[in-house]
Design an enzyme around this catalytic site. Structure first.
Site, mmCIF file in Angstrom:
data_model
loop_
_atom_site.group_PDB
_atom_site.id
_atom_site.type_symbol
_atom_site.label_atom_id
_atom_site.label_comp_id
_atom_site.label_asym_id
_atom_site.label_seq_id
_atom_site.Cartn_x
_atom_site.Cartn_y
_atom_site.Cartn_z
ATOM 1 N N GLY A 18 0.831 -1.209 0.000
ATOM 2 C CA GLY A 18 0.000 0.000 0.000
ATOM 3 C C GLY A 18 0.860 1.251 0.000
ATOM 4 O O GLY A 18 0.576 2.220 -0.709
ATOM 5 N N ASP A 71 -5.694 1.049 3.326
ATOM 6 C CA ASP A 71 -4.743 1.496 2.301
ATOM 7 C C ASP A 71 -5.245 2.740 1.558
ATOM 8 O O ASP A 71 -4.444 3.546 1.086
ATOM 9 C CB ASP A 71 -4.455 0.374 1.300
ATOM 10 C CG ASP A 71 -3.308 -0.523 1.773
ATOM 11 O OD1 ASP A 71 -2.387 0.002 2.428
ATOM 12 O OD2 ASP A 71 -3.350 -1.739 1.514
ATOM 13 N N ASP A 148 -2.340 -17.260 -3.441
ATOM 14 C CA ASP A 148 -3.523 -17.457 -2.595
ATOM 15 C C ASP A 148 -4.682 -17.883 -3.481
ATOM 16 O O ASP A 148 -4.875 -17.320 -4.571
ATOM 17 C CB ASP A 148 -3.944 -16.150 -1.906
ATOM 18 C CG ASP A 148 -2.898 -15.632 -0.938
ATOM 19 O OD1 ASP A 148 -1.949 -16.368 -0.646
ATOM 20 O OD2 ASP A 148 -3.038 -14.469 -0.495
ATOM 21 N N LYS A 190 16.229 -16.147 -3.680
ATOM 22 C CA LYS A 190 15.448 -17.299 -4.156
ATOM 23 C C LYS A 190 13.934 -17.165 -3.955
ATOM 24 O O LYS A 190 13.163 -17.442 -4.887
ATOM 25 C CB LYS A 190 15.973 -18.586 -3.497
ATOM 26 C CG LYS A 190 15.471 -19.875 -4.148
ATOM 27 C CD LYS A 190 16.047 -20.106 -5.535
ATOM 28 C CE LYS A 190 17.470 -20.622 -5.451
ATOM 29 N NZ LYS A 190 18.098 -20.662 -6.799
ATOM 30 N N PRO A 191 13.475 -16.740 -2.748
ATOM 31 C CA PRO A 191 12.016 -16.626 -2.585
ATOM 32 C C PRO A 191 11.392 -15.677 -3.617
ATOM 33 O O PRO A 191 10.287 -15.924 -4.102
ATOM 34 C CB PRO A 191 11.842 -16.082 -1.163
ATOM 35 C CG PRO A 191 13.108 -16.437 -0.448
ATOM 36 C CD PRO A 191 14.187 -16.429 -1.498
ATOM 37 N N GLN A 193 12.552 -15.131 -6.663
ATOM 38 C CA GLN A 193 12.536 -15.842 -7.953
ATOM 39 C C GLN A 193 11.323 -16.768 -8.020
ATOM 40 O O GLN A 193 10.613 -16.825 -9.023
ATOM 41 C CB GLN A 193 13.811 -16.673 -8.120
ATOM 42 C CG GLN A 193 15.096 -15.846 -8.172
ATOM 43 C CD GLN A 193 16.322 -16.759 -8.261
ATOM 44 O OE1 GLN A 193 16.278 -17.806 -8.864
ATOM 45 N NE2 GLN A 193 17.426 -16.347 -7.642
ATOM 46 N N LYS A 224 21.362 -10.550 -10.428
ATOM 47 C CA LYS A 224 20.824 -11.907 -10.370
ATOM 48 C C LYS A 224 19.292 -11.864 -10.467
ATOM 49 O O LYS A 224 18.678 -12.619 -11.229
ATOM 50 C CB LYS A 224 21.247 -12.516 -9.039
ATOM 51 C CG LYS A 224 21.135 -14.003 -8.964
ATOM 52 C CD LYS A 224 22.040 -14.415 -7.805
ATOM 53 C CE LYS A 224 21.635 -15.644 -7.104
ATOM 54 N NZ LYS A 224 22.391 -15.774 -5.837
ATOM 55 N N CYS A 382 -15.834 11.385 17.344
ATOM 56 C CA CYS A 382 -17.046 10.580 17.205
ATOM 57 C C CYS A 382 -17.508 10.038 18.556
ATOM 58 O O CYS A 382 -18.048 10.777 19.363
ATOM 59 C CB CYS A 382 -16.815 9.485 16.165
ATOM 60 S SG CYS A 382 -18.354 8.921 15.419
ATOM 61 N N GLU A 406 -26.889 3.767 23.154
ATOM 62 C CA GLU A 406 -26.100 2.635 22.646
ATOM 63 C C GLU A 406 -25.662 1.704 23.786
ATOM 64 O O GLU A 406 -25.543 0.506 23.607
ATOM 65 C CB GLU A 406 -24.858 3.157 21.894
ATOM 66 C CG GLU A 406 -24.004 2.051 21.281
ATOM 67 C CD GLU A 406 -22.778 2.569 20.508
ATOM 68 O OE1 GLU A 406 -22.560 3.799 20.451
ATOM 69 O OE2 GLU A 406 -22.033 1.726 19.976
ATOM 70 N N HIS A 508 -15.133 12.489 11.695
ATOM 71 C CA HIS A 508 -13.785 11.899 11.778
ATOM 72 C C HIS A 508 -12.785 12.761 11.009
ATOM 73 O O HIS A 508 -12.502 12.497 9.837
ATOM 74 C CB HIS A 508 -13.789 10.484 11.190
ATOM 75 C CG HIS A 508 -14.518 9.494 12.041
ATOM 76 N ND1 HIS A 508 -13.913 8.824 13.074
ATOM 77 C CD2 HIS A 508 -15.808 9.084 12.015
ATOM 78 C CE1 HIS A 508 -14.796 8.026 13.657
ATOM 79 N NE2 HIS A 508 -15.962 8.165 13.033
ATOM 80 N N GLU A 510 -9.732 12.788 11.153
ATOM 81 C CA GLU A 510 -8.488 12.066 10.838
ATOM 82 C C GLU A 510 -8.425 11.590 9.390
ATOM 83 O O GLU A 510 -7.346 11.304 8.887
ATOM 84 C CB GLU A 510 -8.291 10.879 11.797
ATOM 85 C CG GLU A 510 -9.285 9.726 11.665
ATOM 86 C CD GLU A 510 -10.514 9.862 12.555
ATOM 87 O OE1 GLU A 510 -10.872 11.009 12.895
ATOM 88 O OE2 GLU A 510 -11.125 8.830 12.906
HETATM 89 N N1 GLN Z 1 -20.830 4.099 18.330
HETATM 90 C C1 GLN Z 1 -21.080 5.477 18.049
HETATM 91 C C2 GLN Z 1 -22.182 5.660 17.033
HETATM 92 O O1 GLN Z 1 -22.517 4.757 16.315
HETATM 93 C C3 GLN Z 1 -19.815 6.169 17.581
HETATM 94 C C4 GLN Z 1 -19.330 5.677 16.260
HETATM 95 C C5 GLN Z 1 -17.905 6.062 15.968
HETATM 96 O O2 GLN Z 1 -17.152 6.432 16.868
HETATM 97 N N2 GLN Z 1 -17.500 5.960 14.731
HETATM 98 O O3 GLN Z 1 -22.735 6.724 16.922
#
Ligand code: GLN
Length: 532
Positions: A18, A71, A148, A190-191, A193, A224, A382, A406, A508, A510
């Protein structure tokens, strides 16, 4: 016309294909070409959204709401290109589509087979992405290792695709491992190859070999490999272990990998603008300080489960010339106040990331309480934001047993509740509130200042939300709802303005951080920690 680059792996899994695919993407982007990456995953799950992070690592969410392989996160971070649904293809999704057509009668009584029906569907996924993005280059990575059983249809599909595309329009790169034998002091070829032989037995002769290694490959061993694997000498590329994954593109550029690729694809090479990336790598290699940042979560045994969070923290660190030392805290160990204090006392910031289910929740609440009471820079993501709201409701507003529906369906004060649109959803796969949604930030808030604007768009993956019945009561007690959906119905960001950095979001962030452009909320967190 789009040119195609297929990437396979052999010898062992977890070679970092990746990163190699993402790095080559970066080198082509640096030359001004448009690039998309695609990941083919041979498992039967329709997407990784239903898989445990312990098994599969993080689920990366795209703008268009696809739950994809991690990835794709590397691809987006390296090539700075927003990907989507078409960029991750699983055996499950391919079979699901073909079987649906069969049930509809589309095959008019024909026998439905792996060749040509499954392989045709795989090829149509390649073409579908070409049609949508019209990239100069499409890089397609096949998960797993050649040989695989489950990846065979994908390998066969790329064999057909390459032949149909014609010479000079598609190449394949095979990634292998050169093991080092300390007793003889040798890197063994070798692996590799054998692995190339396996690939050839499926009708694919690789044009380029990328060899993962811990030591420099001697010239004789390169020769090689070239001889036995029938690739030109300059197409045997060494990929050594690096301290930072962001060094990989530069290491590949030093060996002219992109130049070799372009030559094989009959495209004239252009100047590569890698100045920004070189500066970035310089900063990564020479940090002026180190910050210890805690991630308090549930999947702390597998760092891949939070890979985008970790990368985002690092990006924000780079902007501050700071190395980030992650302290993994299993939130279940934070149930006890003294233990929590003990674990938190040497960290300069804390992140409570996303998650599902009740396990570890009370510990997360304790971590957040500690951050709030001790002015420790905090970022909630979240579930982390939902916990911040629960903690505030319990310990400041005085709603003693406040909880999320929840974790307790009959909670006395369900300050976090199932979203209205989720009430009648029963199936698990792909049914959450997913993908990019707009959010409006409050003028003058910490969040708005960090973003430098008030209208933002961020990616989501959740079923629960702040219960609006409690919004006013919680806000009156001081928690600022600094980000709302444009219709004002969904709380998206909360913060405590009097603290250095106490910000949490329902989305999110991130997924949108880039090494050269850290996400504002992560940057806010690390800036605050550095200032302290
Ligand atoms: N479990 C929580 C929800 O479904 C938070 C989800 C999460 O953190 N992605 O709202």
């Amino acid at each position: 016309m789009t040119k195609y680059i297929f990437i396979t792996g052999g010898v062992v899994s977890s070679l970092g294909k990746g990163i190699i695919a993402a790095s080559l993407g970066k080198l082509l982007r640096a030359r001004g070409f448009s690039v998309i990456n695609q990941k083919f995953d041979p498992y039967i799950n329709v997407d990784p959204g239903t898989m445990s992070p312990f098994q599969h690592g993080e689920v990366f969410v795209t703008d268009d709401g696809a739950e994809t392989d991690l990835d794709l996160g590397h691809y987006e971070r390296f090539t700075d290109t927003s990907l989507g649904k078409l960029n991750n293809v699983t055996s499950g999704s391919v079979y699901q589509h073909v079987i649906k057509k069969e049930r509809r009668g589309d095959y008019l009584g024909g026998t439905v087979q792996v060749i040509p029906h499954i392989t045709n569907e795989i090829k149509s996924r390649i073409n579908g992405a070409t049609k949508q993005f019209k990239p100069d280059f499409q890089l397609i990575e096949i998960g797993g290792t050649v040989g695989d059983i489950e990846s065979l249809p994908f390998v066969e599909a790329i064999r057909q695709f390459k032949a149909e595309a014609g010479i000079g329009n598609a190449i394949s790169i095979h990634c292998t491992l050169l093991p080092y034998l300390p007793t003889s002091g040798e890197l063994k070829t070798k692996p590799s190859q054998h692995s190339v032989n396996v690939l050839r037995s499926y009708g694919i002769q690789p044009e380029i070999l990328v060899c993962r290694t811990t030591k420099p490959i001697p010239k004789t061993e390169k020769e090689k490999l070239a001889l036995f694997c029938s690739v030109p000498k300059e197409a045997v590329i060494e990929c050594r272990d690096m301290k930072s994954i962001y060094e990989v593109p530069l290491a590949l550029e030093n060996q002219n990998m992109a130049h070799v690729v372009l030559d094989m694809l009959r495209i004239e090479d252009k100047h590569a603008d890698l100045k920004g990336w070189e500066t970035l790598v310089e900063r990564i290699k020479n940090p002026k300080k180190t910050l210890k940042v805690a991630i308090a979560g549930k999947y702390t045994k597998l760092s891949d489960a939070y890979i985008s969070v970790v990368e985002s923290l690092k990006h924000a660190g780079y902007a501050n010339d700071a190395a980030i030392d992650i302290k993994w805290i299993n939130s279940e160990e934070c149930l006890d106040d003294t233990k929590c204090k003990e674990l938190m006392k040497d960290v300069q910031a804390v992140v409570v990331p996303g998650g599902f289910g009740i396990r570890g929740i009370e510990g997360k609440l304790n971590v957040i309480k500690y951050a709030r009471e001790n002015n420790l820079p905090f970022l909630g993501l979240c579930l982390g934001m939902q916990c911040a709201v629960i903690e505030y409701a319990r310990n400041v507003v005085g709603l003693k047993n406040a909880n999320s529906a929840e974790f307790d369906e009959n909670a006395q004060y369900p300050v976090i509740d199932l979203m209205l649109e989720q009430k009648n959803v029963h199936a698990y796969g792909g049914t959450m509130r997913l993908g990019a949604y707009d959010c409006v930030l409050k003028k003058g808030s910490k969040a708005a200042k960090a973003y430098g604007k008030e209208k933002i768009s961020e990616r989501h993956r959740h079923r629960y939300e702040v219960n609006n019945e409690y919004l006013k009561q919680i806000a009156d007690a001081g928690l600022v709802f600094s980000g709302m959906s444009p219709d004002g119905m969904l709380a998206e960001v909360v913060e405590l303005p009097q603290l250095d950095w106490f910000v949490a979001c329902q989305f999110h962030p991130e997924f949108k951080s880039r090494p050269e452009r850290p996400h504002p909320l992560f940057k806010g967190l690390i800036d605050a920690a550095v200032k302290k």
